[in-house]
Motif scaffolding. Structure first.
Motif, PDB file in Angstrom:
ATOM      1  N   SER A  16       0.722  -1.262   0.003  1.00 17.14           N
ATOM      2  CA  SER A  16       0.010  -0.133  -0.054  1.00 17.14           C
ATOM      3  C   SER A  16       0.897   1.394  -0.196  1.00 17.14           C
ATOM      4  N   LEU A  17       2.168   0.966   0.246  1.00 16.12           N
ATOM      5  CA  LEU A  17       3.020   2.348   0.347  1.00 16.12           C
ATOM      6  C   LEU A  17       3.336   2.630  -1.319  1.00 16.12           C
ATOM      7  N   ASP A  18       3.396   3.879  -1.496  1.00 18.81           N
ATOM      8  CA  ASP A  18       4.017   4.496  -2.699  1.00 18.81           C
ATOM      9  C   ASP A  18       5.548   3.917  -2.852  1.00 18.81           C
ATOM     10  N   ILE A  19       6.066   3.176  -3.917  1.00 15.09           N
ATOM     11  CA  ILE A  19       7.449   2.651  -4.132  1.00 15.09           C
ATOM     12  C   ILE A  19       8.400   3.741  -3.790  1.00 15.09           C
ATOM     13  N   HIS A  20       8.313   4.895  -4.379  1.00 11.64           N
ATOM     14  CA  HIS A  20       9.102   6.074  -4.188  1.00 11.64           C
ATOM     15  C   HIS A  20       9.349   6.439  -2.822  1.00 11.64           C
ATOM     16  N   TYR A  21       8.296   6.375  -2.209  1.00  8.96           N
ATOM     17  CA  TYR A  21       8.195   7.154  -0.884  1.00  8.96           C
ATOM     18  C   TYR A  21       8.869   5.852   0.106  1.00  8.96           C
TER      19      TYR A  21
END
Length: 123
Positions: A16-21
């Motif tokens: 669920s986390l943005d990959i860049h974040y």
């Protein structure tokens, strides 16, 4: 940390986390690094009072699992969307909640109990 490393048997990182974040967080919080590292709940405008926290949730940039749950839970998802797209509505709701909280009243003397451990009542 559990969202960044060995999340589950299928995913190392919480999907669920943005990959860049997630990559930024991993760089700032290495697996065996300092466990006392502090991260802002709002990485975009950490020193401003605004609705970016909710905008970040829409983008998969909720720092804590409980933050992300606000957007993934059907009961609160529409509130997150509303606050993300309407800052004035967020301000109005926040103001109303603070007034209600202020009217709860403070327990004094023997009326209340300050817990030594927040998870359990004092014995």
């Amino acid at each position: 940390m559990n969202r960044l490393y060995q999340y589950n048997a299928t995913n190392q990182v919480d999907p669920s986390l943005d990959i860049h974040y997630a990559s930024i967080l991993q760089a700032q919080c290495p697996l065996r690094g300092d466990v006392n590292i502090v991260q802002a709940l709002d990485p975009i405008t950490p020193f401003s009072f605004d609705n970016n926290y909710y905008k970040n949730l829409l983008l998969g940039k909720g720092l804590l699992a409980s933050d992300e749950a606000l957007y993934t839970d059907p009961q609160t998802k529409n509130i997150v969307k509303l606050f993300a797209t309407n800052q004035e509505r967020f301000f109005t709701s926040f103001t109303s909640a603070m007034v209600k909280l202020g009217n709860v009243g403070v327990k004094t003397g023997t009326q209340g109990n300050i817990r030594r451990n927040c998870a359990v009542f004092n014995s």
